[in-house]
Design a protein around this motif. Structure first.
Motif, mmCIF file in Angstrom:
data_model
loop_
_atom_site.group_PDB
_atom_site.id
_atom_site.type_symbol
_atom_site.label_atom_id
_atom_site.label_comp_id
_atom_site.label_asym_id
_atom_site.label_seq_id
_atom_site.Cartn_x
_atom_site.Cartn_y
_atom_site.Cartn_z
ATOM 1 N N SER A 182 14.370 -26.468 0.662
ATOM 2 C CA SER A 182 13.914 -26.824 -0.485
ATOM 3 C C SER A 182 14.233 -28.214 -0.506
ATOM 4 O O SER A 182 14.241 -29.083 -1.735
ATOM 5 C CB SER A 182 15.172 -25.917 -1.673
ATOM 6 O OG SER A 182 14.918 -24.695 -1.503
ATOM 7 N N SER A 183 14.779 -28.891 0.362
ATOM 8 C CA SER A 183 15.108 -30.388 0.571
ATOM 9 C C SER A 183 13.783 -31.114 1.155
ATOM 10 O O SER A 183 13.027 -30.605 1.776
ATOM 11 C CB SER A 183 16.138 -31.015 1.445
ATOM 12 O OG SER A 183 17.071 -29.968 0.748
ATOM 13 N N THR A 191 15.024 -39.240 15.192
ATOM 14 C CA THR A 191 15.376 -37.712 15.145
ATOM 15 C C THR A 191 14.355 -37.061 15.988
ATOM 16 O O THR A 191 14.846 -36.156 16.810
ATOM 17 C CB THR A 191 15.326 -37.075 13.746
ATOM 18 O OG1 THR A 191 16.167 -37.886 12.911
ATOM 19 C CG2 THR A 191 15.608 -35.744 13.835
ATOM 20 N N ALA A 192 13.058 -37.434 15.923
ATOM 21 C CA ALA A 192 12.017 -36.867 16.768
ATOM 22 C C ALA A 192 12.262 -37.128 18.403
ATOM 23 O O ALA A 192 12.013 -36.362 19.391
ATOM 24 C CB ALA A 192 10.569 -37.523 16.506
ATOM 25 N N VAL A 193 12.486 -38.512 18.770
ATOM 26 C CA VAL A 193 12.928 -38.536 20.148
ATOM 27 C C VAL A 193 14.303 -37.549 20.537
ATOM 28 O O VAL A 193 14.163 -37.292 21.561
ATOM 29 C CB VAL A 193 13.302 -40.160 20.324
ATOM 30 C CG1 VAL A 193 13.826 -40.328 21.672
ATOM 31 C CG2 VAL A 193 12.056 -40.912 19.870
ATOM 32 N N ILE A 253 16.079 -25.880 23.168
ATOM 33 C CA ILE A 253 14.551 -26.054 22.733
ATOM 34 C C ILE A 253 14.285 -25.733 21.207
ATOM 35 O O ILE A 253 13.573 -26.501 20.766
ATOM 36 C CB ILE A 253 13.615 -25.170 23.644
ATOM 37 C CG1 ILE A 253 13.777 -25.656 25.119
ATOM 38 C CG2 ILE A 253 12.124 -25.287 23.391
ATOM 39 C CD1 ILE A 253 13.113 -24.585 26.297
ATOM 40 N N ALA A 254 14.891 -24.801 20.942
ATOM 41 C CA ALA A 254 15.097 -24.429 19.494
ATOM 42 C C ALA A 254 15.564 -25.493 18.506
ATOM 43 O O ALA A 254 14.995 -25.877 17.728
ATOM 44 C CB ALA A 254 15.869 -22.979 19.124
ATOM 45 N N ILE A 255 16.586 -26.346 18.773
ATOM 46 C CA ILE A 255 17.389 -27.296 18.326
ATOM 47 C C ILE A 255 16.429 -28.548 18.080
ATOM 48 O O ILE A 255 16.235 -28.938 17.154
ATOM 49 C CB ILE A 255 18.698 -27.537 18.407
ATOM 50 C CG1 ILE A 255 19.479 -26.467 18.485
ATOM 51 C CG2 ILE A 255 19.260 -28.844 18.052
ATOM 52 C CD1 ILE A 255 20.922 -26.416 19.164
ATOM 53 N N GLY A 256 15.982 -28.806 19.620
ATOM 54 C CA GLY A 256 15.150 -29.765 19.744
ATOM 55 C C GLY A 256 13.643 -29.654 18.587
ATOM 56 O O GLY A 256 13.326 -30.719 18.117
ATOM 57 N N GLY A 262 12.134 -31.783 11.214
ATOM 58 C CA GLY A 262 13.235 -32.512 10.225
ATOM 59 C C GLY A 262 14.188 -31.443 9.738
ATOM 60 O O GLY A 262 14.867 -31.670 8.654
ATOM 61 N N PHE A 263 14.636 -30.629 10.665
ATOM 62 C CA PHE A 263 15.610 -29.665 10.379
ATOM 63 C C PHE A 263 16.739 -29.733 11.401
ATOM 64 O O PHE A 263 16.566 -30.270 12.616
ATOM 65 C CB PHE A 263 15.037 -27.836 10.520
ATOM 66 C CG PHE A 263 14.258 -27.717 9.167
ATOM 67 C CD1 PHE A 263 14.774 -27.087 8.287
ATOM 68 C CD2 PHE A 263 12.978 -27.798 9.511
ATOM 69 C CE1 PHE A 263 14.047 -26.681 7.043
ATOM 70 C CE2 PHE A 263 11.885 -27.839 8.277
ATOM 71 C CZ PHE A 263 12.241 -27.153 7.029
#
Length: 481
Positions: A182-183, A191-193, A253-256, A262-263
């Motif tokens: 919701s944010s 963050t993407a790197v 892999i899931a966290i990355g 953006g999560f």
């Protein structure tokens, strides 16, 4: 759909481009894209099971609102019981029906093979143990008054089916993860790197170490009756490495991947092989599940509030349930029992418990190496029962190890392959030891000011992945749970 597949790469690129093209302020469309990607990802195995996850999602979405709205305690309990009944009922049917039927026939020495029940062939839906616990935790937290229900169905559906962590976790709590849907999300290059870095490290652990270890482990466990002590020990140690690299790779892999959208997912592994006690191992291994059992099983049973022996009994209950959660077989139950036994000294001896807390408050150092090695060997021993196909195989392993002391490797095991795996494991250990102060081992490389050094490290990992990866896609071990 597997992370290590071309289909996933295509899905990731398309969904990533579509997700950020709508803009970070248009949350509704971003969640819709995530939901579509998640259902494609999950339905790739078997589209029919999409109805199962949709049912669980709609059930707990409706019950969560109903539980929150009523002030009647009895009605709250009744509504929560409905959620638990259906979620646990589905889990019991798909995962444990055949196990309980076979156990019943074995207990009474009946001929299971000639029974009509032998025709039952239940396919286990991928990830059901993970998203079922996530939906149950949501309903329980509303009942306890810890959170308010989500009123936006799209946000809730995206939360339950979020494809990076849908199949094998981490099992996220609604209080922490649901508000992120919701944010407003804005693309962050940094963050993407970091996300790509974590994905790279996950692929290295999975495709270079876990998949190559699996070949030797399979040779040992498939031919265990022909193996000597040294070969059996190698098989057990390598399986411990394999399952860690396989499962922690999925989490990485899931966290990355989540970071690319953006999560922020919770850390699921925190270098468990650097632990100095079994208790510390379980504070570092599959953290999302161990904390789930702590909050929803251990503490409701009384936790550690009623003396050491009551605490010990609660720990045994939790580990037995945890073993059964991992699979419908007595080997998993026994694996849980062995871990509970290894936990017992730290619970019963107060000085030991205080020492564990003191050790966990600081990073492991070189002076702790003897403890780390001892705990690793002890922890690896428990995985004999986890990997074995039957209790008979487990006990044959133990008997052969102590009765056939021969340190020569048989021809079934390639010394070249074993040497290659050993080098790769040493690389992993060095990197993780170097980065053990961070949630991601490769962070120490990212902090380096020298761009040439960073890209040299990345290039080496990419080269190793390309050189030692198997051409066939291999599933993750925890998909079967």
């Amino acid at each position: 759909m597997l992370f290590n597949s071309i289909e996933f790469l295509v899905l990731l690129v398309i969904s990533f481009a579509a997700y950020w093209s709508v803009g970070g302020s248009r949350i509704h469309y971003q969640n819709l894209i995530l939901l579509a990607a998640s259902y494609i990802f999950y339905g790739w195995w078997n589209p029919e099971f999409l109805f199962l996850i949709m049912f669980s999602t709609l059930l707990d979405f409706s019950l969560g609102i109903a539980i929150f709205k009523t002030d009647n305690i009895s009605r709250k309990k009744f509504l929560l019981a409905i959620s638990l009944f259906f979620n646990l009922g589905l889990l019991a049917y798909f995962k444990y029906a055949n196990f309980f039927i076979e156990s019943f026939y074995d207990a009474f020495s009946l001929n299971y093979a000639s029974s009509k029940f032998s025709a039952i062939n239940i396919i286990l839906p991928v990830g059901i143990s993970f998203y079922t616990f996530q939906t149950m935790g949501y309903a329980i937290d509303i009942y306890r008054g810890h959170i308010k229900p989500e009123k936006n169905l799209l946000s809730f559906c995206a939360y339950i089916s979020f494809f990076p962590q849908l199949v094998a976790g981490p099992i996220e709590r609604a209080s922490r993860f649901l508000p992120q849907f919701s944010s407003q999300r804005q693309f962050s290059y940094q963050t993407a790197v970091a996300g790509m870095q974590q994905i790279l490290w996950g692929f290295f652990k999975k495709m270079v170490i876990a998949d190559n270890s699996a070949v030797i482990v399979g040779q040992v466990f498939d031919n265990y009756q022909q193996m000597n002590s040294m070969s059996l020990i190698v098989g057990i140690l390598l399986f411990t490495i394999q399952i860690y690299c396989d499962f922690s790779a999925y989490s990485d892999i899931a966290i990355g991947t989540a970071k690319l959208f953006g999560f922020d997912l919770m850390t699921n592994f925190r270098y468990p092989f650097f632990s100095r006690s079994i208790g510390e191992v379980w504070n570092r291994w599959h953290i999302s599940l161990s904390t789930w059992f702590r909050d929803y099983v251990f503490i409701p049973l009384g936790g550690s509030r009623n003396g050491k022996w009551r605490t010990l009994s609660n720990v045994f209950i939790v580990f037995l349930i945890s073993g059964l959660w991992h699979g419908a077989a007595w080997t998993f139950v026994f694996w849980g029992l062995v871990n509970a036994i290894l936990m017992a000294p730290g619970i019963l001896i107060s000085s030991t418990r205080e020492k564990i807390k003191e050790e966990q408050a600081r990073l492991p150092g070189y002076r702790d190496l003897h403890k780390i090695i001892g705990v690793f060997l002890l922890f690896a021993f428990t995985f004999l029962f986890f990997r074995s196909q039957s209790m008979a195989q487990s006990f044959y392993f133990l008997q052969s190890i102590y009765g056939n002391w021969d340190f020569a490797l048989p021809n079934l095991i390639s010394r070249r392959d074993l040497g290659k795996i050993t080098v790769m494991v040493l690389i992993m250990i060095i990197v993780e030891w170097k980065g053990r102060s961070s949630d991601l081992a490769l962070n120490f490389i990212l902090s380096e000011r020298s761009r040439a050094l960073r890209w040299t490290c990345y290039s080496i990992l990419i080269f190793l992945i390309g050189m030692y990866m198997y051409t066939n896609e291999s599933t993750f071990i925890y998909f079967q749970f």
